[in-house]
Each structure stands twice: as structure tokens, then as C-alpha cells.
Design an enzyme around this catalytic site. Structure first.
Site, PDB file in Angstrom:
ATOM      1  N   ASP A 115       6.293   8.714  11.469  1.00 19.99           N
ATOM      2  CA  ASP A 115       7.476   8.053  12.028  1.00 19.99           C
ATOM      3  C   ASP A 115       8.601   9.085  12.081  1.00 19.99           C
ATOM      4  O   ASP A 115       8.364  10.280  11.838  1.00 19.99           O
ATOM      5  CB  ASP A 115       7.851   6.806  11.205  1.00 19.99           C
ATOM      6  CG  ASP A 115       8.314   7.161   9.790  1.00 19.99           C
ATOM      7  OD1 ASP A 115       8.271   8.352   9.416  1.00 19.99           O
ATOM      8  OD2 ASP A 115       8.733   6.236   9.061  1.00 19.99           O
ATOM      9  N   GLU A 119       4.823  -3.253   7.975  1.00 19.03           N
ATOM     10  CA  GLU A 119       4.873  -2.081   8.861  1.00 19.03           C
ATOM     11  C   GLU A 119       5.433  -2.432  10.236  1.00 19.03           C
ATOM     12  O   GLU A 119       6.076  -1.615  10.877  1.00 19.03           O
ATOM     13  CB  GLU A 119       3.491  -1.432   8.983  1.00 19.03           C
ATOM     14  CG  GLU A 119       3.018  -0.740   7.706  1.00 19.03           C
ATOM     15  CD  GLU A 119       3.987   0.331   7.189  1.00 19.03           C
ATOM     16  OE1 GLU A 119       4.763   0.891   7.982  1.00 19.03           O
ATOM     17  OE2 GLU A 119       3.975   0.584   5.970  1.00 19.03           O
ATOM     18  N   TYR A 160       1.249   5.130  14.931  1.00 22.93           N
ATOM     19  CA  TYR A 160       1.930   5.214  13.639  1.00 22.93           C
ATOM     20  C   TYR A 160       1.599   4.015  12.751  1.00 22.93           C
ATOM     21  O   TYR A 160       1.211   4.168  11.583  1.00 22.93           O
ATOM     22  CB  TYR A 160       3.450   5.311  13.869  1.00 22.93           C
ATOM     23  CG  TYR A 160       4.240   4.851  12.700  1.00 22.93           C
ATOM     24  CD1 TYR A 160       4.300   5.628  11.548  1.00 22.93           C
ATOM     25  CD2 TYR A 160       4.876   3.614  12.696  1.00 22.93           C
ATOM     26  CE1 TYR A 160       4.986   5.191  10.431  1.00 22.93           C
ATOM     27  CE2 TYR A 160       5.558   3.169  11.597  1.00 22.93           C
ATOM     28  CZ  TYR A 160       5.610   3.961  10.469  1.00 22.93           C
ATOM     29  OH  TYR A 160       6.278   3.511   9.369  1.00 22.93           O
TER      30      TYR A 160
HETATM   31  N1  ADE Z   1       8.764   2.872   6.759  1.00 27.49           N
HETATM   32  C1  ADE Z   1       7.646   2.548   7.396  1.00 27.49           C
HETATM   33  N2  ADE Z   1       6.678   2.174   6.554  1.00 27.49           N
HETATM   34  C2  ADE Z   1       7.209   2.259   5.336  1.00 27.49           C
HETATM   35  C3  ADE Z   1       6.715   1.989   4.039  1.00 27.49           C
HETATM   36  N3  ADE Z   1       5.483   1.554   3.855  1.00 27.49           N
HETATM   37  N4  ADE Z   1       7.547   2.189   3.010  1.00 27.49           N
HETATM   38  C4  ADE Z   1       8.794   2.618   3.238  1.00 27.49           C
HETATM   39  N5  ADE Z   1       9.315   2.886   4.406  1.00 27.49           N
HETATM   40  C5  ADE Z   1       8.532   2.698   5.462  1.00 27.49           C
END
Ligand code: ADE
Length: 382
Positions: free
Chosen positions: A155, A54, A137
Site C-alpha cells: 500500500d 482490509e 494489495y
Molecule cells: N493498513 C492496511 N492494512 C492494515 C493492517 N492490517 N494493519 C494496519 N494498517 C493497515
């Protein structure tokens, strides 16, 4: 899904929330049309590995993150190993991913997890927020994916999906619009349907693969029957965002001194952007002239400008900055010692090219671009 009832943020019926949640979750679960993306961090329940993913995903596309995440987790498989790692190793593993502050904060937070939380990540989104580099987030994403909390994570992709679905007209990057998007996200996340982490990632995937910024694929969307923007033909107008200011332009000169197989690099010790990374010696000249900056940089290195030839200009765009770097090139005499440091640099070294190729020496993408521009025979990065 029927298309009679138009959604609004104040839906009276919890049943409608449940209905869209079911529709999106079954789309996410449908492997037949490859709805959900096959991303490696989805194969783990390890909170540390999810936290790393993340953090990398904060400003970077999933496809770019994949090889970096694999390499990082292989080299530093536990929060303890990250806490004990040297910053240089962490930055080397991050080299090319950009936003190096994320790596420094992740490193610092890992030390806190060990020192304050007994080596285990806090579980609640509210507690995760206390870690360096973990905002609302990221806290929501980790809490829902790793710890099954019904927490929201908004996001850019998720904000776009929700702004369109509920036809939220405010600027989603402003305080009011963002608060409205977070409020509907929290309400939907709280509905007791499916796995919390699946819901978080289903929303992200819808935004990343269907509800696209430029050419949304509405005919493929599992929520099309109730999308308010689609009903009023406003998909292309939403989400509204304020116009970004043009990035500030920064001009500088760089001197690439290279021999076959080696390159002169300096370790930056100032600035939030590239601190702790090795780079081609550079001198900005926002005020003044290219000529003056070249002379100053050559003097700091102890070489004559006449020994250099110009190669061209590299343009590198960051979120708030447009960097225009004029590249000069010269031969590196292996026996020479160079002066450079202070106040912007803390060390200067002749670095084997293989260390850049293998990502064992921390450096930014800009450095690779400058070396590509210098185009030295025998010193190929790829
Ligand atoms: N963008 C942010 N977290 C994500 C996730 N877990 N899978 C795909 N895109 C992401």
C-alpha cells in the site's frame, strides 16, 4: 545492523534479505516500545473479519477504521450474514467512512463467496483477486494475514518504506516504479522467516509510525543501518510521485428543510459516489448560476425560494473532486408532501434525526457537514 554494505534491489546475498526481515520482525514483536500498533483485527484469525478490515483500510487510516470495524463485525459477524443483509444496512454501517463503492463491492463479493465458494473465502492471493473489490494489495494482505501465504501487499505506506530503503527513484505511482516496488516486496515476502502476516503488518506499521511521509523518524528505525535513502541523504526526496492534478470543482446548492427532530432527505439513485445514500436535496450548477439552481431545486421540491435563508458554503474534498455546496435552510412543515425524485433521486422522506445520530440511515459525511452548517436548534448530530 552494520552500515557498511549498501542495499540495492539486486542484493547478491539472500542473507541480507533475511537480516532485514529479522530486524523488522523483532521490532514488530517488541511490545516494550509499543512498536506494533494495537489494532482490534489483529486479535482475530477469522478470514472474513480480516477481509472486512482490509477493505475498510484501503483508503482510510487505521484509527478511523477501528469503531467502524467493530460495529460492522458485531452487526454482521459472518460472510453469510453479510450476503443476506440489505444494501441499506451495509451502507448505514459504512456511513462516514467514505468510498461507498467499497461497501457495495464487499456486499456483492460476500454473495459470491456464499454462491460460488460454499461460504468460505478462497485462500490464495491469486484466487482472492477474483472477488469484487479485492485488488492485488488486499489479496496479498488477506492471504498473508489470514492464510499464512508468503504474499506481498504494497500500500502507500509500504511503497514509501521500500522506495526509501532501496532508493527507488521512479515514480512509485507509475507503472515502472510500482512494478519495481512490488518486485522487491515479493522477494522479501518470500523469504522463509517469521509469520507472513506479521511481516505484512510490520512493514505497514513501519510506514505508518516511523517512516513517515513528512517527518521520518530515522533515529528510531530498525532498518536505518541499511537504508539507501538515508545513506545518501535522500529520505526527504523519496518516494517520488507525480504531481496530482487539482480536483475538479463542482458547485451545487442544497436545501435543508428541518423541523425539531426531523429533516427532509432524498435517496440518491445515480452516480458512483453517493448512490444508495440519503442526502440533503442538492442541485449542481457547473453551468448556469446559483440563482438558477436554487430556483430549479425549490421548484422540484414545490417550495418558494423566498421561504429560504442562506446559511453559507460547505467545502468537501474527495479524491478527484472538490465540492462547494451553498446551503439554504427552511422550515419543514410536517404535513406537506414533497415531489423531488427522478432522475437523480428515487425517494424523498422526512427522517428522524435520531436515525442519523445512530447511523441506522445510510448517509455520507457531506450530509453531516451540510446539517452542521444549517445549524438547527434541537437537531444536533453530536
Ligand atoms: N493498513 C492496511 N492494512 C492494515 C493492517 N492490517 N494493519 C494496519 N494498517 C493497515
Amino acid at each position: 545492523m552494520g552500515s557498511m554494505e549498501r542495499p540495492s534491489e539486486q542484493w547478491p546475498s539472500k542473507m541480507l534479505d533475511r537480516e532485514i526481515k529479522r530486524a523488522l520482525l523483532s521490532w514488530y514483536a517488541a511490545t516494550g516500545d509499543r512498536a506494533a500498533r494495537d489494532l482490534p483485527w489483529r486479535g482475530t484469525r477469522d478470514p472474513y473479519a480480516i477481509w472486512v478490515s482490509e477493505t475498510m483500510l484501503q483508503q482510510t487510516r487505521a484509527a478511523t477504521v477501528v469503531p467502524y470495524w467493530k460495529r460492522f463485525i458485531e452487526a454482521l459477524p459472518t460472510v453469510g450474514s453479510l450476503a443476506e443483509a440489505r444494501e441499506e444496512q451495509v451502507l448505514a454501517l459504512w456511513s462516514g467512512l467514505g468510498y461507498y463503492r467499497r461497501a457495495r463491492m464487499l456486499h456483492s463479493a460476500a454473495k459470491d463467496v456464499v454462491a460460488i465458494h460454499g461460504g468460505r473465502l478462497p485462500q490464495r492471493a491469486s484466487a482472492l483477486l477474483t472477488l469484487d473489490g479485492v485488488g492485488k494489495y488486499t489479496a496479498g494482505a488477506i492471504a498473508s494475514i489470514a492464510f499464512n501465504e508468503r504474499a506481498a501487499a504494497v500500500d502507500g505506506n509500504v511503497a514509501r518504506v521500500l522506495a526509501r530503503f532501496f532508493a527507488i527513484e521512479e515514480d512509485v505511482t507509475g507503472a515502472d516504479g510500482s512494478a519495481r516496488v512490488w518486485a522487491v516486496a515479493a522477494r522479501l515476502a518470500a523469504v522463509d522467516e517469521g509469520e507472513p502476516g506479521d511481516w505484512t503488518q510490520a512493514l505497514m506499521d513501519l510506514g505508518a509510525t516511523v517512516c513517515l511521509p513528512q517527518e521520518p523518524q530515522c533515529t528510531r528505525c530498525p532498518l536505518r543501518g541499511r537504508c539507501a535513502a538515508l545513506a545518501r541523504g535522500a529520505v526527504g526526496d523519496l518516494p517520488r510521485k507525480r504531481v496530482k492534478r487539482a480536483p475538479m470543482e463542482v458547485r451545487s446548492v442544497a436545501i435543508v428543510l428541518a423541523s425539531k427532530g426531523a429533516i427532509l432527505l432524498a435517496l440518491r439513485q445515480t452516480g458512483a459516489l453517493f448512490r444508495g445514500l440519503w442526502e440533503v436535496p442538492q442541485q449542481p450548477w457547473t453551468a448556469g448560476s446559483l440563482r438558477g439552481a436554487l430556483r430549479a431545486l425549490a421548484r422540484r421540491l414545490g417550495i418558494a425560494p423566498a421561504a429560504l435563508s442562506v446559511r453559507g458554503e460547505v467545502v468537501h474534498i474527495l479524491s478527484h473532486r472538490k465540492m462547494r455546496v451553498t446551503v439554504f435552510c427552511g422550515r419543514l412543515d410536517g404535513r406537506r408532501r414533497f415531489a423531488l425524485p427522478g432522475p437523480d433521486y428515487s425517494a424523498i422522506e422526512t427522517v428522524p434525526f435520531s436515525e442519523l445520530r445512530r447511523h441506522t440511515r445510510p448517509h455520507a459525511t457531506l450530509t453531516r457537514k451540510l446539517l452542521d452548517m444549517a445549524n438547527m436548534p434541537g437537531n444536533r448530530l453530536r
